[in-house]
Design an enzyme around this catalytic site. Structure first.
Site, PDB file in Angstrom:
ATOM      1  N   HIS A  66       0.820  -1.221   0.000  1.00 44.10           N
ATOM      2  CA  HIS A  66       0.000   0.000   0.000  1.00 44.10           C
ATOM      3  C   HIS A  66       0.847   1.260   0.000  1.00 44.10           C
ATOM      4  O   HIS A  66       1.960   1.300   0.544  1.00 44.10           O
ATOM      5  CB  HIS A  66      -1.015  -0.009   1.144  1.00 44.10           C
ATOM      6  CG  HIS A  66      -0.466   0.115   2.532  1.00 44.10           C
ATOM      7  ND1 HIS A  66      -0.269   1.324   3.152  1.00 44.10           N
ATOM      8  CD2 HIS A  66      -0.106  -0.825   3.444  1.00 44.10           C
ATOM      9  CE1 HIS A  66       0.177   1.136   4.383  1.00 44.10           C
ATOM     10  NE2 HIS A  66       0.289  -0.170   4.587  1.00 44.10           N
ATOM     11  N   ASP A 176       6.036   2.330   7.020  1.00 42.43           N
ATOM     12  CA  ASP A 176       4.781   1.595   6.839  1.00 42.43           C
ATOM     13  C   ASP A 176       3.938   2.382   5.825  1.00 42.43           C
ATOM     14  O   ASP A 176       3.357   3.398   6.180  1.00 42.43           O
ATOM     15  CB  ASP A 176       4.070   1.476   8.181  1.00 42.43           C
ATOM     16  CG  ASP A 176       2.730   0.765   8.111  1.00 42.43           C
ATOM     17  OD1 ASP A 176       2.374   0.248   7.036  1.00 42.43           O
ATOM     18  OD2 ASP A 176       2.034   0.749   9.144  1.00 42.43           O
ATOM     19  N   GLU A 205      -5.199   1.596   2.690  1.00 39.30           N
ATOM     20  CA  GLU A 205      -5.046   0.415   3.552  1.00 39.30           C
ATOM     21  C   GLU A 205      -5.201   0.778   5.012  1.00 39.30           C
ATOM     22  O   GLU A 205      -5.779   0.022   5.798  1.00 39.30           O
ATOM     23  CB  GLU A 205      -3.673  -0.223   3.298  1.00 39.30           C
ATOM     24  CG  GLU A 205      -3.472  -1.585   3.963  1.00 39.30           C
ATOM     25  CD  GLU A 205      -2.944  -1.507   5.398  1.00 39.30           C
ATOM     26  OE1 GLU A 205      -2.932  -2.535   6.087  1.00 39.30           O
ATOM     27  OE2 GLU A 205      -2.543  -0.397   5.828  1.00 39.30           O
ATOM     28  N   GLU A 206      -4.677   1.944   5.386  1.00 38.87           N
ATOM     29  CA  GLU A 206      -4.652   2.331   6.796  1.00 38.87           C
ATOM     30  C   GLU A 206      -6.036   2.651   7.361  1.00 38.87           C
ATOM     31  O   GLU A 206      -6.192   2.807   8.568  1.00 38.87           O
ATOM     32  CB  GLU A 206      -3.733   3.543   6.988  1.00 38.87           C
ATOM     33  CG  GLU A 206      -2.262   3.282   6.688  1.00 38.87           C
ATOM     34  CD  GLU A 206      -1.593   2.351   7.688  1.00 38.87           C
ATOM     35  OE1 GLU A 206      -2.275   1.870   8.615  1.00 38.87           O
ATOM     36  OE2 GLU A 206      -0.381   2.106   7.547  1.00 38.87           O
ATOM     37  N   ASP A 228       3.739  -6.060   3.647  1.00 37.80           N
ATOM     38  CA  ASP A 228       3.517  -4.987   4.605  1.00 37.80           C
ATOM     39  C   ASP A 228       4.532  -5.145   5.726  1.00 37.80           C
ATOM     40  O   ASP A 228       5.211  -6.178   5.829  1.00 37.80           O
ATOM     41  CB  ASP A 228       2.085  -5.032   5.155  1.00 37.80           C
ATOM     42  CG  ASP A 228       1.559  -3.656   5.554  1.00 37.80           C
ATOM     43  OD1 ASP A 228       2.377  -2.784   5.923  1.00 37.80           O
ATOM     44  OD2 ASP A 228       0.334  -3.447   5.504  1.00 37.80           O
ATOM     45  N   HIS A 317       3.776   2.888  13.493  1.00 34.71           N
ATOM     46  CA  HIS A 317       2.721   3.885  13.688  1.00 34.71           C
ATOM     47  C   HIS A 317       3.156   4.996  14.646  1.00 34.71           C
ATOM     48  O   HIS A 317       2.355   5.507  15.423  1.00 34.71           O
ATOM     49  CB  HIS A 317       1.413   3.236  14.155  1.00 34.71           C
ATOM     50  CG  HIS A 317       0.641   2.621  13.022  1.00 34.71           C
ATOM     51  ND1 HIS A 317      -0.730   2.665  12.934  1.00 34.71           N
ATOM     52  CD2 HIS A 317       1.045   1.956  11.920  1.00 34.71           C
ATOM     53  CE1 HIS A 317      -1.125   2.055  11.834  1.00 34.71           C
ATOM     54  NE2 HIS A 317      -0.054   1.614  11.206  1.00 34.71           N
TER      55      HIS A 317
END
Length: 350
Positions: A66, A176, A205-206, A228, A317
């Site tokens: 992604h 990410d 995606e998130e 990922d 994150h």
């Protein structure tokens, strides 16, 4: 690092919150232009570059990573010129105070900072309180009238961070999932597949695997492999090795499960066999929570065999994430070897 560090830097430093991946799309199309037989973009913004198979072109494999990064959307502009935010993806608010951000306004990008009251003025209760996204605000250093002219509700906000080598790791924002997107691009340049390979750079995606779920219907591949990042919690706070999901520097992670998918055992075992044959460092991954585009492909248009390769990532994150250069190289090597050895004749039915 064997691969192109400059390209990885460009990908990670570029801005692309969910639903606003335009800058990443441009890089993907540029990098795959001389590799793919065809490139298209769909109505959601997914990019699909198709490499036709030389021996069995009717068998189709989708490989996805992604493009989007976690970010924010402006939900309110105060009279004084401060911005209130709504999260795009899963943030830990504790790490956000006093961080630099970029506000992507219609007339151009603006620099800002997420405000943080000095501890001198806070009560003990305030110092011990847990931040929420709605408690945060962006300070643009401009008066209210100036901000009102430049910023609108709905403008997107992303973190402002550069990418650096730190020992044997690469650190920066949006690792990410740009580090995996990078791996997919690099692997695509190395393969000469027997089967048709659709290299997919997905969106949103998130915020719920939305791009991959739609793409699973549009492509309807015979096999799907998603890339990922995954948790590398081999840090002092997790001294018990039994709680480590993966460890930095131990190789590409082959996913067994996460919170959204249990991968196909036969595809997973073939990935392990390819890694062993090619001498690629690898490790198993059992992730208790979280999901990836793998789940978006598994049953969107009927049952599909799916697998996932993950890059171990520390501090996921947060504003500054970290991946090991050897794990990145291993991921590229494993993906390329897997795709080059796929004939379309493997029976992945259970």
């Amino acid at each position: 690092m064997d691969a192109d560090f400059d390209l990885l830097t460009e990908l990670t430093e570029a801005h692309g919150a969910p639903g606003h991946e335009d800058r990443i799309r441009e890089i993907v199309r540029r990098e795959l232009n001389d590799v793919a037989d065809a490139i298209r973009t769909d109505a959601m913004g997914n990019v699909v570059a198709t490499i036709e198979g030389s021996a069995n072109p009717d068998y189709e494999v989708a490989v996805a990573a992604h493009m989007d990064e976690i970010g924010f959307m402006v939900k309110h502009v105060t009279d004084e010129g401060f911005l209130r935010l709504d999260a795009l993806g899963g943030w830990d608010p504790r790490v956000l105070r006093a961080q630099r951000v970029t506000v992507h306004a219609a007339e151009g990008d603006l620099d800002g900072v997420i405000g943080s009251p000095p501890p001198h003025t806070m009560s003990e209760e305030e110092r011990e309180s847990t931040d929420e996204i709605e408690d945060l605000y962006v300070d643009l250093g401009r008066d209210g009238d100036d901000v009102a002219e430049r910023v609108s509700v709905g403008d997107v906000v992303t973190m402002e961070q550069d990418t650096r080598r730190l020992g044997e790791t690469i650190t920066g924002k949006s690792m990410d999932d740009r580090v995996c997107l990078f791996a997919v691009l690099e692997a695509a340049k190395r393969i000469d597949p027997d089967v048709t390979v659709h290299v997919a750079a997905t969106v949103q995606e998130e915020v719920g695997l939305r791009g991959a779920t739609a793409l699973g219907v549009d492509l309807d591949p015979d096999l799907a492999v998603a890339l990922d990042v995954t948790v590398a919690n081999d840090i002092p706070q997790f001294s018990d090795a039994s709680k480590h999901v993966t460890e930095l520097g131990a190789g590409a992670a082959i996913k067994l499960k996460d919170g959204s998918v249990i991968t196909n055992p036969k595809v997973r075992k073939r990935l392990q066999s390819v890694a062993e044959t090619a001498g690629v460092a690898h490790q198993p991954e059992v992730l208790p929570a979280g999901g990836t585009d793998t789940a978006g492909f598994q049953n969107t248009h009927g049952a599909k065999p799916v697998a996932a390769i993950s890059v171990p990532l520390r501090y996921m994150h947060t504003v500054t994430e970290a991946a090991h250069v050897d794990d990145v190289d291993a991921t590229i090597e494993l993906l390329a070897a897997f795709l080059d050895s796929e004939t379309g004749e493997h029976d992945y039915r259970l």
